[in-house]
Motif scaffolding. Structure first.
Motif, PDB file in Angstrom:
ATOM      1  N   GLY A   4     -36.009 -63.417  -4.261  1.00  0.00           N
ATOM      2  CA  GLY A   4     -36.741 -64.475  -4.907  1.00  0.00           C
ATOM      3  C   GLY A   4     -37.230 -63.767  -6.324  1.00  0.00           C
ATOM      4  N   VAL A   5     -38.147 -64.563  -6.831  1.00  0.00           N
ATOM      5  CA  VAL A   5     -38.662 -64.204  -8.104  1.00  0.00           C
ATOM      6  C   VAL A   5     -39.878 -62.897  -7.892  1.00  0.00           C
ATOM      7  N   ALA A   6     -40.564 -62.978  -7.105  1.00  0.00           N
ATOM      8  CA  ALA A   6     -41.671 -62.162  -6.725  1.00  0.00           C
ATOM      9  C   ALA A   6     -41.087 -60.900  -6.142  1.00  0.00           C
ATOM     10  N   GLU A   7     -40.278 -60.811  -5.312  1.00  0.00           N
ATOM     11  CA  GLU A   7     -39.517 -59.527  -4.806  1.00  0.00           C
ATOM     12  C   GLU A   7     -38.535 -58.868  -5.788  1.00  0.00           C
ATOM     13  N   THR A   8     -37.835 -59.759  -6.495  1.00  0.00           N
ATOM     14  CA  THR A   8     -37.093 -59.273  -7.892  1.00  0.00           C
ATOM     15  C   THR A   8     -37.903 -58.395  -8.586  1.00  0.00           C
ATOM     16  N   ALA A   9     -39.080 -59.101  -9.012  1.00  0.00           N
ATOM     17  CA  ALA A   9     -40.311 -58.149  -9.990  1.00  0.00           C
ATOM     18  C   ALA A   9     -40.520 -56.769  -9.303  1.00  0.00           C
ATOM     19  N   LYS A  10     -40.805 -57.121  -7.876  1.00  0.00           N
ATOM     20  CA  LYS A  10     -41.147 -55.603  -7.385  1.00  0.00           C
ATOM     21  C   LYS A  10     -39.994 -54.670  -7.078  1.00  0.00           C
ATOM     22  N   VAL A  11     -38.836 -54.962  -6.903  1.00  0.00           N
ATOM     23  CA  VAL A  11     -37.758 -53.932  -6.785  1.00  0.00           C
ATOM     24  C   VAL A  11     -37.563 -53.534  -8.451  1.00  0.00           C
ATOM     25  N   GLU A  12     -37.636 -54.525  -9.419  1.00  0.00           N
ATOM     26  CA  GLU A  12     -37.449 -53.895 -10.641  1.00  0.00           C
ATOM     27  C   GLU A  12     -38.679 -52.766 -11.262  1.00  0.00           C
ATOM     28  N   LYS A  13     -39.873 -53.239 -10.801  1.00  0.00           N
ATOM     29  CA  LYS A  13     -40.744 -52.251 -10.813  1.00  0.00           C
ATOM     30  C   LYS A  13     -40.301 -50.768 -10.321  1.00  0.00           C
ATOM     31  N   ILE A  14     -39.886 -50.682  -8.990  1.00  0.00           N
ATOM     32  CA  ILE A  14     -39.517 -49.418  -8.438  1.00  0.00           C
ATOM     33  C   ILE A  14     -38.104 -49.010  -9.235  1.00  0.00           C
ATOM     34  N   VAL A  15     -37.436 -49.712  -9.675  1.00  0.00           N
ATOM     35  CA  VAL A  15     -36.092 -49.045 -10.353  1.00  0.00           C
ATOM     36  C   VAL A  15     -36.697 -48.429 -11.926  1.00  0.00           C
ATOM     37  N   ALA A  16     -37.697 -49.314 -12.696  1.00  0.00           N
ATOM     38  CA  ALA A  16     -38.103 -48.746 -13.687  1.00  0.00           C
ATOM     39  C   ALA A  16     -38.938 -47.527 -13.556  1.00  0.00           C
ATOM     40  N   GLY A  17     -39.392 -47.230 -12.282  1.00  0.00           N
ATOM     41  CA  GLY A  17     -40.209 -46.183 -11.934  1.00  0.00           C
ATOM     42  C   GLY A  17     -39.329 -44.653 -11.933  1.00  0.00           C
ATOM     43  N   LEU A  18     -37.922 -45.080 -11.673  1.00  0.00           N
ATOM     44  CA  LEU A  18     -37.050 -43.794 -11.575  1.00  0.00           C
ATOM     45  C   LEU A  18     -36.938 -43.109 -12.758  1.00  0.00           C
ATOM     46  N   LYS A  19     -37.266 -43.513 -13.755  1.00  0.00           N
ATOM     47  CA  LYS A  19     -37.103 -43.007 -15.344  1.00  0.00           C
ATOM     48  C   LYS A  19     -38.164 -41.826 -15.278  1.00  0.00           C
ATOM     49  N   ALA A  20     -39.243 -41.991 -14.699  1.00  0.00           N
ATOM     50  CA  ALA A  20     -40.344 -41.032 -14.641  1.00  0.00           C
ATOM     51  C   ALA A  20     -40.021 -39.657 -13.470  1.00  0.00           C
ATOM     52  N   ARG A  21     -39.119 -39.940 -12.822  1.00  0.00           N
ATOM     53  CA  ARG A  21     -38.483 -38.762 -11.908  1.00  0.00           C
ATOM     54  C   ARG A  21     -37.288 -38.214 -12.582  1.00  0.00           C
TER      55      ARG A  21
END
Length: 245
Positions: A176-193
């Motif tokens: 759903g929309v809320a869970e998609t946003a959460k997963v996208e935040k995790i994916v975006a955070g991979l850049k910092a690693r």
């Protein structure tokens, strides 16, 4: 200058007389998110399977940080620091979160190789906290988690073991929309690693939110690569469909 974590050079893949991928080239830098887009049957999943060692290319080369490698199996891909998150997640529903995180790579101790549960639980808690994957506890059973939590655990597992590159195949397709946003935040955070990411997504909104570059496939042919900041949805749609914008 750093080497690309992945360079695909003139990749071709045929199954008998059927050409699935034709003359495909792409580089991914450390900490870069590249989106792979195209209609069903364009060859996206085949390309992911080539990078992850499921299929060997018919022609062309795969280069990891400047070293040409033969990606002969999924095990070889993992040895080169590549992890995959498939649509079905490949999680063991009856097992705990921490056992899933270390599935097939369990930490042991002592002369008889007992499971070191304390270490695995502590490492799981550290990782879910770092990625902000909100779960009741590392002891929680996978079947009791929501779709977004499960996806977060699958990505956390890939992050735990990936040294160079994570491949994501439609990571939010069933959310759903809320869970998609959460997963996208995790994916975006991979850049910092400093981990490279190759993501397949049918959602152009998601592609434009997450990616640095967009690579378009149509019927096995590479149509082009665009910097996300320098293009728009109309151009990408026209490249996918072959029709003028």
């Amino acid at each position: 200058m750093t080497q690309p974590v992945l360079a695909l050079n003139n990749i071709r893949k045929s199954f008998g007389g059927v050409v699935a991928i034709e003359d495909f080239s792409l580089t991914i830098e450390p900490g870069e998110i590249v989106a792979l887009v195209g209609d069903n049957g364009a060859g996206k999943s085949t390309l992911i399977k080539i990078v992850s060692g499921v299929h060997a290319p018919t022609a062309g080369s795969i280069v990891i940080e400047g070293e040409s490698v033969a990606m002969s199996s999924a095990t070889k891909a993992r040895e080169h620091g590549i992890e995959v998150v498939y649509q079905d997640l490949a999680l063991a529903d009856q097992q705990s979160v921490y056992m899933n995180l270390f599935l097939g790579r369990e930490v042991t101790k002592g002369p008889f190789g007992q499971l070191d549960r304390k270490t695995m639980i502590a490492e799981t808690q550290r990782l879910v906290d770092e990625l902000d994957v909100r779960i009741p506890s590392p002891h929680a059973t996978i079947r009791d988690l929501s779709g977004g939590q499960r996806q977060g655990i699958a990505i956390a597992r890939a992050t735990r073991w990936a040294k160079k590159l994570i491949l994501l195949d439609e990571p939010t397709a069933a959310l759903g929309v809320a869970e998609t946003a959460k997963v996208e935040k995790i994916v975006a955070g991979l850049k910092a690693r400093n981990i490279g990411v190759l993501i397949i997504s049918h959602s152009l909104d998601q592609v434009f939110r997450l990616s640095d570059r967009i690579c378009v496939l149509r019927r096995g042919k590479q149509i082009g690569i665009r910097n996300t900041a320098d293009t728009d949805k109309n151009e990408i749609v026209s490249m996918i469909t072959g029709l003028s914008a």
